[in-house]
Scaffold this active site. Structure first.
Site, PDB file in Angstrom:
ATOM      1  N   HIS A  71      10.118  -0.151  -2.453  1.00  0.00           N
ATOM      2  CA  HIS A  71      10.672   1.290  -2.457  1.00  0.00           C
ATOM      3  C   HIS A  71      12.138   1.401  -2.906  1.00  0.00           C
ATOM      4  O   HIS A  71      12.865   2.034  -3.672  1.00  0.00           O
ATOM      5  CB  HIS A  71      10.740   1.966  -1.352  1.00  0.00           C
ATOM      6  CG  HIS A  71       9.200   2.683  -1.038  1.00  0.00           C
ATOM      7  ND1 HIS A  71       8.726   4.027  -0.738  1.00  0.00           N
ATOM      8  CD2 HIS A  71       8.118   1.904  -1.001  1.00  0.00           C
ATOM      9  CE1 HIS A  71       7.442   3.997  -0.615  1.00  0.00           C
ATOM     10  NE2 HIS A  71       6.970   2.935  -0.807  1.00  0.00           N
ATOM     11  N   SER A  91      20.191   0.204  -2.259  1.00  0.00           N
ATOM     12  CA  SER A  91      20.635   1.679  -2.227  1.00  0.00           C
ATOM     13  C   SER A  91      19.795   2.536  -1.219  1.00  0.00           C
ATOM     14  O   SER A  91      20.209   3.567  -0.295  1.00  0.00           O
ATOM     15  CB  SER A  91      20.275   2.529  -3.546  1.00  0.00           C
ATOM     16  OG  SER A  91      18.948   2.583  -3.997  1.00  0.00           O
ATOM     17  N   ASP A 218      -6.910  -3.157   4.550  1.00  0.00           N
ATOM     18  CA  ASP A 218      -8.365  -4.175   4.316  1.00  0.00           C
ATOM     19  C   ASP A 218      -8.480  -4.361   5.932  1.00  0.00           C
ATOM     20  O   ASP A 218      -7.797  -3.966   6.757  1.00  0.00           O
ATOM     21  CB  ASP A 218      -8.230  -5.349   3.486  1.00  0.00           C
ATOM     22  CG  ASP A 218      -7.233  -6.358   3.790  1.00  0.00           C
ATOM     23  OD1 ASP A 218      -6.531  -6.398   4.831  1.00  0.00           O
ATOM     24  OD2 ASP A 218      -7.129  -7.352   3.185  1.00  0.00           O
TER      25      ASP A 218
END
Ligand code: CA
Ligand code: CA
Length: 364
Positions: A71, A91, A218
């Site tokens: 991300h 950031s 999973d």
């Protein structure tokens, strides 16, 4: 050129190469490093293991730390230039008050705060940037998961100067076209997207469907194995109830199946790469390592960075009983939807025992 000159040149090249790879003792008297700047990272790695990962586990905090590497990094755009974000620049931590407001970054607040605390407390007198810390913690965390590759770690990301804009992180409800276009704008082809999705072998969902918070992708979220690629190919059940946006039904109780994973596994551009990872641990791990090496330096000038991969612990191999892909109890080859016509689907065995739901992954 006289032969003697050639010998001298060859000797010089060998000497230079030896000098580059020679490990020098670190001031702690314990470790050695090929570059002195890497020495300060050893105590930081110990601090990360103790503070963030409960001494070296592959649990919820590792899953979230790996998610954070993505991300932060994917806030990068070839088409938009600097206005598309600075990539793997930290950031998301430096401007957390802005970036955690973006819907795609929901649920990351906890791990960002934990990492911020560790960044200020674990590093002793050696301080690194938020961008370096996020990628270091991700690589160390992944090393705790048996079967994972040892990820590359380059040191030297400058501090972020601006937040990334919103809408840079692909969403689980996006179409394959939208997802591939966003990744292409960050420099990744569809095969590399599939390789990055190996991260879902050690992942769980927190916010997509709060009624099953912690549902893994999973049946083995503590192992970096190929189960994710197999289990996503199992035919979905016909009843679809209580699903949230971005979710589709999994035939395995307790498991989260993202719409985006489902679409990419069945897309003609990626179905053969997807299938090629089923029961091929080395292929999957190698592709993931290469894709992560690219992701971890998005937006960075690697010519100014120092390779400190040597501080990343060597991951353990998979336990022998998990070295092959295996159908969860109750499933077999008859339940697979193979979509790659080019290669036959491997024949795999079924885990013996009763059908049991996959338990959620909860913060420790
Ligand atoms: Ca960023
Ligand atoms: Ca797994």
């Amino acid at each position: 050129m006289p032969l003697g000159s050639l010998v001298v040149i060859t000797a010089l090249v060998c000497a230079t190469s030896a000098a580059l790879t020679r490990r020098a003792p670190c001031p702690d008297g314990v470790h050695t490093a090929t570059h002195p700047a890497c020495c300060a990272l050893f105590p930081l790695v110990d601090g990360i293991q103790q503070t963030l990962f409960d001494g070296g586990e592959c649990g919820d905090e590792v899953h979230e730390s790996l998610r954070l590497t993505f991300h932060d990094a994917i806030g990068f755009s070839h088409s938009r230039g600097r206005s598309g974000g600075g990539g793997a620049d930290g950031s998301i931590m430096t401007f957390a008050d802005i970036e955690t407001q973006y819907p795609a970054n929901g649920g990351l607040d906890d791990i960002i705060h934990m990492q911020e605390r560790c960044l200020s407390q674990c590093s002793g007198d050696g301080s690194i940037s938020a961008g370096d810390f996020i990628q270091l913690a991700g690589a160390v965390g992944v090393s705790n998961c048996p079967g994972a590759p040892r990820l590359q770690f380059l040191l030297g990301r400058p501090n972020a100067t601006a937040p990334a804009p919103d809408n840079m992180v692909p969403a689980p409800f996006d179409s394959a076209d939208v997802i591939f276009a966003r990744f292409a704008d960050a420099g990744f082809n569809p095969d590399e997207v599939v390789a990055l999705l190996a991260s879902h072998s050690i992942a769980a969902s927190k916010i997509i469907n709060p009624s099953i918070a912690g549902a893994p992708f999973d049946s083995t979220p503590e192992l970096f194995d190929t189960q994710f690629f197999l289990e996503q190919l199992l035919r979905p059940p016909t009843h679809e109830a209580g699903l949230q946006r971005g979710q589709t039904d999994s035939p395995i109780e307790g498991e989260m199946r993202l719409m985006s994973d489902y679409l990419i596994s069945r897309d003609s551009r990626t179905s053969c790469t997807w299938q090629s990872f089923v029961n091929n641990q080395a292929r999957m791990a190698n592709a993931f390592r290469n894709a992560m090496a690219k992701l971890a330096v998005l937006g960075q000038d690697t010519s100014q960075m120092i390779d400190c991969s040597e501080v990343i612990p060597e991951p353990k191999p998979l336990p022998i009983e998990h070295s092959q892909s295996v159908y969860p109890a109750g499933f077999s080859n008859a339940d697979v939807e193979p979509l790659c016509a080019a290669t036959p689907f491997p024949t795999l065995s079924t885990l013996p025992g009763p059908i049991t739901p996959v338990p959620p992954v909860l913060p420790s």
